[in-house]
Motif scaffolding. Structure first.
Motif, PDB file in Angstrom:
ATOM      1  N   LEU A 238       0.816  -1.209   0.000  1.00  9.98           N
ATOM      2  CA  LEU A 238       0.000   0.000   0.000  1.00  9.98           C
ATOM      3  C   LEU A 238       0.852   1.263   0.000  1.00  9.98           C
ATOM      4  N   TRP A 239       1.856   1.303   0.853  1.00  8.98           N
ATOM      5  CA  TRP A 239       2.714   2.482   0.967  1.00  8.98           C
ATOM      6  C   TRP A 239       4.120   2.234   0.451  1.00  8.98           C
ATOM      7  N   LYS A 240       4.301   1.173  -0.319  1.00 10.71           N
ATOM      8  CA  LYS A 240       5.604   0.851  -0.925  1.00 10.71           C
ATOM      9  C   LYS A 240       6.694   0.728   0.126  1.00 10.71           C
ATOM     10  N   LYS A 241       6.339   0.111   1.232  1.00  9.09           N
ATOM     11  CA  LYS A 241       7.304  -0.114   2.314  1.00  9.09           C
ATOM     12  C   LYS A 241       6.943  -1.394   3.048  1.00  9.09           C
ATOM     13  N   MET A 242       7.903  -1.918   3.815  1.00  3.67           N
ATOM     14  CA  MET A 242       7.647  -3.151   4.538  1.00  3.67           C
ATOM     15  C   MET A 242       8.633  -3.289   5.693  1.00  3.67           C
ATOM     16  N   SER A 243       8.194  -3.946   6.743  1.00  3.27           N
ATOM     17  CA  SER A 243       9.078  -4.265   7.861  1.00  3.27           C
ATOM     18  C   SER A 243      10.118  -5.285   7.404  1.00  3.27           C
ATOM     19  N   ILE A 244      11.392  -4.997   7.647  1.00  2.00           N
ATOM     20  CA  ILE A 244      12.453  -5.922   7.239  1.00  2.00           C
ATOM     21  C   ILE A 244      12.362  -7.220   8.036  1.00  2.00           C
ATOM     22  N   VAL A 245      11.965  -7.107   9.288  1.00  2.00           N
ATOM     23  CA  VAL A 245      11.836  -8.300  10.126  1.00  2.00           C
ATOM     24  C   VAL A 245      10.748  -9.213   9.567  1.00  2.00           C
ATOM     25  N   LYS A 246       9.591  -8.641   9.221  1.00  2.79           N
ATOM     26  CA  LYS A 246       8.508  -9.460   8.676  1.00  2.79           C
ATOM     27  C   LYS A 246       8.865 -10.001   7.296  1.00  2.79           C
ATOM     28  N   LEU A 247       9.575  -9.198   6.520  1.00  9.75           N
ATOM     29  CA  LEU A 247      10.036  -9.671   5.221  1.00  9.75           C
ATOM     30  C   LEU A 247      10.945 -10.882   5.387  1.00  9.75           C
ATOM     31  N   GLY A 248      11.734 -10.871   6.453  1.00 14.45           N
ATOM     32  CA  GLY A 248      12.621 -12.001   6.732  1.00 14.45           C
ATOM     33  C   GLY A 248      11.879 -13.285   7.053  1.00 14.45           C
ATOM     34  N   HIS A 249      10.607 -13.184   7.455  1.00 14.88           N
ATOM     35  CA  HIS A 249       9.818 -14.388   7.721  1.00 14.88           C
ATOM     36  C   HIS A 249       9.633 -15.232   6.458  1.00 14.88           C
ATOM     37  N   PHE A 250       9.758 -14.584   5.291  1.00 14.02           N
ATOM     38  CA  PHE A 250       9.528 -15.273   4.020  1.00 14.02           C
ATOM     39  C   PHE A 250      10.827 -15.717   3.359  1.00 14.02           C
ATOM     40  N   LYS A 251      11.875 -15.828   4.155  1.00 12.32           N
ATOM     41  CA  LYS A 251      13.189 -16.226   3.623  1.00 12.32           C
ATOM     42  C   LYS A 251      13.107 -17.531   2.841  1.00 12.32           C
ATOM     43  N   LYS A 252      12.435 -18.529   3.411  1.00 13.97           N
ATOM     44  CA  LYS A 252      12.343 -19.828   2.767  1.00 13.97           C
ATOM     45  C   LYS A 252      11.461 -19.774   1.527  1.00 13.97           C
ATOM     46  N   GLU A 253      10.288 -19.166   1.664  1.00  8.83           N
ATOM     47  CA  GLU A 253       9.334 -19.142   0.551  1.00  8.83           C
ATOM     48  C   GLU A 253       9.839 -18.338  -0.646  1.00  8.83           C
ATOM     49  N   LEU A 254      10.597 -17.264  -0.380  1.00 13.62           N
ATOM     50  CA  LEU A 254      11.019 -16.377  -1.454  1.00 13.62           C
ATOM     51  C   LEU A 254      12.503 -16.478  -1.778  1.00 13.62           C
ATOM     52  N   GLY A 255      13.207 -17.323  -1.063  1.00 19.70           N
ATOM     53  CA  GLY A 255      14.628 -17.503  -1.332  1.00 19.70           C
ATOM     54  C   GLY A 255      15.461 -16.271  -1.002  1.00 19.70           C
ATOM     55  N   LEU A 256      15.116 -15.580   0.080  1.00 16.59           N
ATOM     56  CA  LEU A 256      15.847 -14.379   0.466  1.00 16.59           C
ATOM     57  C   LEU A 256      17.133 -14.736   1.205  1.00 16.59           C
ATOM     58  N   PRO A 257      18.163 -13.898   1.117  1.00 14.64           N
ATOM     59  CA  PRO A 257      19.438 -14.188   1.783  1.00 14.64           C
ATOM     60  C   PRO A 257      19.342 -14.041   3.287  1.00 14.64           C
ATOM     61  N   ASP A 258      20.262 -14.688   4.006  1.00 18.48           N
ATOM     62  CA  ASP A 258      20.282 -14.597   5.473  1.00 18.48           C
ATOM     63  C   ASP A 258      20.489 -13.153   5.931  1.00 18.48           C
ATOM     64  N   LYS A 259      21.424 -12.466   5.306  1.00 18.16           N
ATOM     65  CA  LYS A 259      21.721 -11.079   5.686  1.00 18.16           C
ATOM     66  C   LYS A 259      21.006 -10.134   4.734  1.00 18.16           C
ATOM     67  N   LEU A 260      19.690 -10.141   4.831  1.00 17.81           N
ATOM     68  CA  LEU A 260      18.870  -9.317   3.944  1.00 17.81           C
ATOM     69  C   LEU A 260      19.167  -7.838   4.143  1.00 17.81           C
ATOM     70  N   ASN A 261      19.384  -7.429   5.401  1.00 23.33           N
ATOM     71  CA  ASN A 261      19.660  -6.015   5.675  1.00 23.33           C
ATOM     72  C   ASN A 261      20.920  -5.538   4.957  1.00 23.33           C
ATOM     73  N   VAL A 262      21.932  -6.406   4.885  1.00 24.31           N
ATOM     74  CA  VAL A 262      23.175  -6.042   4.204  1.00 24.31           C
ATOM     75  C   VAL A 262      22.915  -5.812   2.719  1.00 24.31           C
ATOM     76  N   LEU A 263      22.103  -6.682   2.120  1.00 23.96           N
ATOM     77  CA  LEU A 263      21.769  -6.541   0.705  1.00 23.96           C
ATOM     78  C   LEU A 263      21.052  -5.225   0.443  1.00 23.96           C
ATOM     79  N   LEU A 264      20.077  -4.880   1.299  1.00 22.28           N
ATOM     80  CA  LEU A 264      19.307  -3.654   1.106  1.00 22.28           C
ATOM     81  C   LEU A 264      20.190  -2.415   1.227  1.00 22.28           C
ATOM     82  N   LEU A 265      21.117  -2.452   2.177  1.00 19.75           N
ATOM     83  CA  LEU A 265      21.993  -1.305   2.395  1.00 19.75           C
ATOM     84  C   LEU A 265      23.032  -1.142   1.294  1.00 19.75           C
ATOM     85  N   LYS A 266      23.251  -2.188   0.529  1.00 20.41           N
ATOM     86  CA  LYS A 266      24.182  -2.098  -0.604  1.00 20.41           C
ATOM     87  C   LYS A 266      23.590  -1.290  -1.755  1.00 20.41           C
ATOM     88  N   HIS A 267      22.279  -1.048  -1.704  1.00 22.43           N
ATOM     89  CA  HIS A 267      21.605  -0.388  -2.820  1.00 22.43           C
ATOM     90  C   HIS A 267      20.806   0.820  -2.333  1.00 22.43           C
TER      91      HIS A 267
END
Length: 307
Positions: A238-267
């Motif tokens: 809705l607001w083009k934003k999301m909690s990083i912690v909640k996004l991390g809940h979908f690590k398995k389903e979406l194949g997200l990296p363990d250090k998601l915060n590091v990836l986001l901060l790289k960009h």
């Protein structure tokens, strides 16, 4: 009836779902503060408080409460909020597309209902989306449960719609008549960050709807797909934003990296990371305002003004 019980059970369990990334172990540093984007985040946090009042009304019998009852807690309250329900009814095709897109990005076209319920408001799903959407589209979705536990209930995609497999990045490129690529929002003085962005952007875009099984972990191609996937997820909210912690809940389903915060901060040209564990899509904003407002955002803005 069972689906309704599942919704109620899921709603109660949202606050009790254990975090996969406890905050004390979630190493995250925020970017340099952007006043405009911080103002946008603050505005949505205020709406959340106001929305609690609406939810209090919805919890009352027949979803109705007397003004006298509410005035015990609040001095003034205009209850003309029927427009939101009208907008939700009109947006059913978008709910279907959004749910299908989310499932199409998952590794096995299934997502846990309890996890999904944590994000349902951010993804613009109505509270009754399971009984509102799934029974009407039996050729597209179904509920599955291989263990018998309510917490294991999943929504599965039954049919792939190629029309839905177009990301926001690809749709924008089609409008502009160019190849899909990310846009960047950075101060001109950030020379090194611009150089890194151009180097990253030169790698061919990988759609989040393309199977990642052929990509190698740790490669720039895999990073490109993951960045594209997070970009698309935020585009659906809705607001083009999301909690990083909640996004991390979908690590398995979406194949997200363990250090998601590091990836986001790289960009930093693509994402804005705040110090409240939130990631925001920069190209969706012009200053502190959304470039394109969902009809539901407009209604919620009216509701905020009434409050």
């Amino acid at each position: 009836m069972f689906a309704q019980k599942l919704i109620n059970s899921s709603s109660r369990s949202q606050n009790s779902l254990p975090l996969l990334y406890p905050l004390r172990n979630f190493s995250l540093w925020s970017m340099k503060k952007d006043p405009d984007l911080e103002a946008a985040l603050s505005r949505t946090r205020r709406w959340i408080v106001k929305n609690q009042i609406k939810n209090m009304i919805l919890r009352c019998p027949d979803q109705a409460a007397s003004v006298k009852y509410l005035q015990k807690k609040f001095r003034t309250l205009d209850l003309q909020v029927k427009e939101e329900e009208s907008v939700k009814d009109m947006q059913e095709p978008f709910y279907v597309e959004r749910l299908a897109k989310l499932l199409m990005m998952s590794t096995n076209q299934r997502i846990n209902v309890v996890k999904l319920n944590e994000l349902r408001r951010n993804l613009r799903f109505p509270d009754d989306y399971i009984i509102r959407i799934l029974p009407r589209y039996p050729n597209m979705f179904r509920l599955v449960n291989h263990t018998g536990r309510k917490s294991s209930m999943e929504i599965e995609l039954l049919s792939w719609n190629p029309d839905f497999a177009v990301s926001a990045v690809e749709a924008s490129a089609l409008e502009r008549g160019c190849s899909p690529c990310f846009s960047c929002s950075l101060p001109s003085s950030w020379v090194q960050s611009w150089e890194r962005f151009h180097e990253f952007n030169a790698i061919p875009y990988v759609s989040p709807y393309v199977c990642a099984s052929g990509l190698v972990e740790g490669t720039m191609e895999m990073e490109k797909r993951t960045v594209g996937l997070v970009h698309e997820l935020l585009s659906l909210t809705l607001w083009k934003k999301m909690s990083i912690v909640k996004l991390g809940h979908f690590k398995k389903e979406l194949g997200l990296p363990d250090k998601l915060n590091v990836l986001l901060l790289k960009h930093p040209g693509i994402f804005y990371v705040s110090n409240i564990y939130t990631v925001l899509l920069k190209d969706a904003y012009n200053g502190s305002e959304l470039k394109e407002m969902d009809p539901l955002v407009v209604v919620k803005g009216k509701f905020g003004e009434l409050m």
